[in-house]
Design an enzyme around this catalytic site. Sequence first.
Site, PDB file in Angstrom:
ATOM      1  N   HIS A 188       0.828  -1.206   0.000  1.00 17.33           N
ATOM      2  CA  HIS A 188       0.000   0.000   0.000  1.00 17.33           C
ATOM      3  C   HIS A 188       0.867   1.263   0.000  1.00 17.33           C
ATOM      4  O   HIS A 188       0.698   2.127   0.855  1.00 17.33           O
ATOM      5  CB  HIS A 188      -0.885   0.031   1.253  1.00 17.33           C
TER       6      HIS A 188
HETATM    7  C1  LIG Z   1      -0.336  -7.300  -4.653  1.00 23.56           C
HETATM    8  C2  LIG Z   1      -1.206  -6.190  -4.164  1.00 23.56           C
HETATM    9  C3  LIG Z   1      -2.265  -6.476  -3.309  1.00 23.56           C
HETATM   10  C4  LIG Z   1      -3.082  -5.444  -2.845  1.00 23.56           C
HETATM   11  N1  LIG Z   1      -4.220  -5.753  -2.136  1.00 23.56           N
HETATM   12  C5  LIG Z   1      -5.138  -4.780  -1.895  1.00 23.56           C
HETATM   13  C6  LIG Z   1      -6.427  -5.101  -1.377  1.00 23.56           C
HETATM   14  O1  LIG Z   1      -6.769  -6.257  -1.136  1.00 23.56           O
HETATM   15  N2  LIG Z   1      -7.302  -4.074  -1.166  1.00 23.56           N
HETATM   16  C7  LIG Z   1      -6.972  -2.770  -1.406  1.00 23.56           C
HETATM   17  O2  LIG Z   1      -7.782  -1.885  -1.124  1.00 23.56           O
HETATM   18  N3  LIG Z   1      -5.748  -2.446  -1.897  1.00 23.56           N
HETATM   19  C8  LIG Z   1      -4.862  -3.422  -2.196  1.00 23.56           C
HETATM   20  N4  LIG Z   1      -3.675  -3.098  -2.790  1.00 23.56           N
HETATM   21  C9  LIG Z   1      -3.361  -1.675  -3.020  1.00 23.56           C
HETATM   22  C10 LIG Z   1      -4.156  -1.028  -4.160  1.00 23.56           C
HETATM   23  O3  LIG Z   1      -4.355  -1.924  -5.219  1.00 23.56           O
HETATM   24  C11 LIG Z   1      -3.385   0.224  -4.617  1.00 23.56           C
HETATM   25  O4  LIG Z   1      -3.307   1.128  -3.534  1.00 23.56           O
HETATM   26  C12 LIG Z   1      -4.080   0.950  -5.772  1.00 23.56           C
HETATM   27  O5  LIG Z   1      -4.259   0.087  -6.863  1.00 23.56           O
HETATM   28  C13 LIG Z   1      -3.227   2.155  -6.187  1.00 23.56           C
HETATM   29  O6  LIG Z   1      -3.872   2.824  -7.215  1.00 23.56           O
HETATM   30  P1  LIG Z   1      -3.131   3.922  -8.095  1.00 23.56           P
HETATM   31  O7  LIG Z   1      -4.135   4.413  -9.061  1.00 23.56           O
HETATM   32  O8  LIG Z   1      -2.461   4.872  -7.214  1.00 23.56           O
HETATM   33  O9  LIG Z   1      -1.980   3.141  -8.874  1.00 23.56           O
HETATM   34  P2  LIG Z   1      -2.062   1.848  -9.780  1.00 23.56           P
HETATM   35  O10 LIG Z   1      -3.375   1.177  -9.623  1.00 23.56           O
HETATM   36  O11 LIG Z   1      -0.831   1.075  -9.498  1.00 23.56           O
HETATM   37  O12 LIG Z   1      -2.027   2.421 -11.265  1.00 23.56           O
HETATM   38  C14 LIG Z   1      -0.908   2.949 -11.893  1.00 23.56           C
HETATM   39  C15 LIG Z   1      -0.996   2.588 -13.369  1.00 23.56           C
HETATM   40  O13 LIG Z   1      -0.084   3.383 -14.091  1.00 23.56           O
HETATM   41  C16 LIG Z   1       0.598   2.585 -15.038  1.00 23.56           C
HETATM   42  N5  LIG Z   1       1.888   3.244 -15.305  1.00 23.56           N
HETATM   43  C17 LIG Z   1       2.908   3.446 -14.442  1.00 23.56           C
HETATM   44  N6  LIG Z   1       3.914   4.114 -15.027  1.00 23.56           N
HETATM   45  C18 LIG Z   1       3.507   4.361 -16.299  1.00 23.56           C
HETATM   46  C19 LIG Z   1       4.114   5.025 -17.402  1.00 23.56           C
HETATM   47  N7  LIG Z   1       5.314   5.586 -17.305  1.00 23.56           N
HETATM   48  N8  LIG Z   1       3.430   5.075 -18.587  1.00 23.56           N
HETATM   49  C20 LIG Z   1       2.182   4.525 -18.694  1.00 23.56           C
HETATM   50  N9  LIG Z   1       1.579   3.874 -17.674  1.00 23.56           N
HETATM   51  C21 LIG Z   1       2.223   3.805 -16.484  1.00 23.56           C
HETATM   52  C22 LIG Z   1       0.725   1.249 -14.345  1.00 23.56           C
HETATM   53  O14 LIG Z   1       0.990   0.203 -15.258  1.00 23.56           O
HETATM   54  C23 LIG Z   1      -0.616   1.138 -13.643  1.00 23.56           C
HETATM   55  O15 LIG Z   1      -1.603   0.534 -14.462  1.00 23.56           O
HETATM   56  C24 LIG Z   1      -2.811  -4.099  -3.228  1.00 23.56           C
HETATM   57  C25 LIG Z   1      -1.747  -3.816  -4.081  1.00 23.56           C
HETATM   58  C26 LIG Z   1      -0.962  -4.845  -4.573  1.00 23.56           C
HETATM   59  C27 LIG Z   1       0.160  -4.519  -5.517  1.00 23.56           C
END
Ligand SMILES: Cc1cc2nc3c(=O)[nH]c(=O)nc-3n(C[C@H](O)[C@H](O)[C@H](O)COP(=O)(O)OP(=O)(O)OC[C@H]3O[C@@H](n4cnc5c(N)ncnc54)[C@H](O)[C@@H]3O)c2cc1C
Length: 541
Positions: free
Chosen positions: A468
Amino acid sequence: MMAQQPDIIVIGGGSAGAACASRLADAGQKVLLVEAGKSDKDLRSRIPALMANIVQTPDFDWCFQAEPDPSVGGRPDVWPAGKRLGGGSAINGMMFIRGHKWDYDHWAKLGATGWDYESCLPYFRRMEDNERGADHWRGTGGPIAVSEIRSKYQITEEWVKAVEEAGFPRSQDLNGEKAEGVDFIQLSQRSGLRWSAARGYLEKASPNLEILLETQVERIEVENGRVTGVSVRQNGEARTITSRYGVVLSAGALNTPRLLMLSGIGPAEELKKHGISTVLDLPGVGENLQEHPATHLVNSVNSRTLNDDAKGLAGIKQVMKMALKRSGALTTGIGHAQAFIRSREGLEAPNIQLAFSAFAFDITDKGNLALRSESSVSTLVGLMRPSSRGRVTLRSGNPETAPKISHMLLGNEDDVMQLVEGLQIARKIMGQPAISGDVTAEVRPNEELESREALSHYVRAATIPMYHPVGTAKMGAKSDPMAVVDADLKLHGIEGLWVADASVMPTLPAGNTNATAIMIGDKGSDHVLKAITEKASAMAA
Ligand SMILES: Cc1cc2nc3c(=O)[nH]c(=O)nc-3n(C[C@H](O)[C@H](O)[C@H](O)COP(=O)(O)OP(=O)(O)OC[C@H]3O[C@@H](n4cnc5c(N)ncnc54)[C@H](O)[C@@H]3O)c2cc1C
């Protein structure tokens, strides 16, 4: 490729980016969403229990590894990050939880004006289609399906009773009025299948939205203090795409600071080290990294658990159950019931999350997780408001190089003590009448470790990140030199650049972070839209 120049480019189609891009397109903006990963239309992502097969697989996960962490004996932990449309929500444990009202009110006090719980609540409600129905706190009809667990075990019900017997309240809904006490876990699922942010927001998105997959943004282009577009690499070919009003950066808490720094936005000293010319010296980029540390209590039991259902004929039955009824072991997320509790007096909100699973893993000699062969259960003990802070920096100016993640998961002694207290409570729960008759042994830490000192050694050896990461482009007032974006998510000092993802959270919420990241993307779209509309009127005048 879009015939017209897009109004706005969203970088990253993860939990927040999918929500933000789709809402902006619904509002009439021409949106180009650029995602480095592939589509999430893949059975390995859809079938919940296959999560174990996709985390740490480069086709789904950026597979980052942190620097050796001296606070956990020098172990270099893995820090997974989703690399698919849907981002983290395409590979995560699907636990759907918002966190405590206190956390959002705290954000507002820290300078994130307009992000108190009352202000975030309409977005939490509009994002969800909650199986439990709608009320003042919960929503129905939104893009994200929120469902009850479908892998049911008697021992989970017993654990819920045992938590009450141990003196903690039963909450009717941990995402509702009372985010404290014990309840069954809700999941981002529909009919037993994962419901990622991509599924919810992008599958039926407006025609105003175009998605470029397997395209990595290498640099955000800035001219005279204003964003003009992005440089991308797709199938090995580099090109630049311009946009009318700018860029929303939603690359996640590890990739967002990396991309800002690759674009010359970040601490000038750090940029200089890698030969990157400074576009804007912004010292907070990459700082303030926070992560939930968690340890486990594992017990062997004499009642049926998922460990039994994964074997031989029972395993085949579970495949049939999934195929015919969309229920059973294959629909399992990472936990089955959970409790938010205070481990000591004098706290303003719960500090510990206990997540109970009617299954348990062993850690193999190679450090991998393997389902235990005997009937077992585990209780994750997570610390919700750790004091320790880390940072994300660059290893080089090459966009192909992974970021450098430096964190001390247990860098604060009181954090260790709170985990010890949580572990003691988890043990006490397993000793309550509702469940104690099922317990045959304590596998980890093991009964002999009793003193706080002995347990603190166990915590240091057996604490891992909950995956997280947040906080690396934190939201805050301009007067805060470490703030990266303002309360409208606009980057301090550059026009046409917004950040909407987990990196803007000033502090961790008490709970898994996916719902909060989606809320940021969804609410963020309103802030971006307001700025674009104002800009458009100014241009027209
Ligand atoms: C293994 C795991 C288990 C988890 N379990 C839970 C759970 O059970 N419940 C829960 O609430 N949370 C859970 N989390 C946490 C939650 O999923 C994350 O906090 C959330 O997805 C973060 O969202 P975000 O939009 O900040 O980033 P992300 O969802 O990570 O999105 C970022 C996106 O940007 C893309 N990206 C990055 N750099 C570039 C670039 N340079 N060019 C183009 N695209 C790019 C990536 O490929 C990705 O698709 C878990 C996370 C993981 C990894």
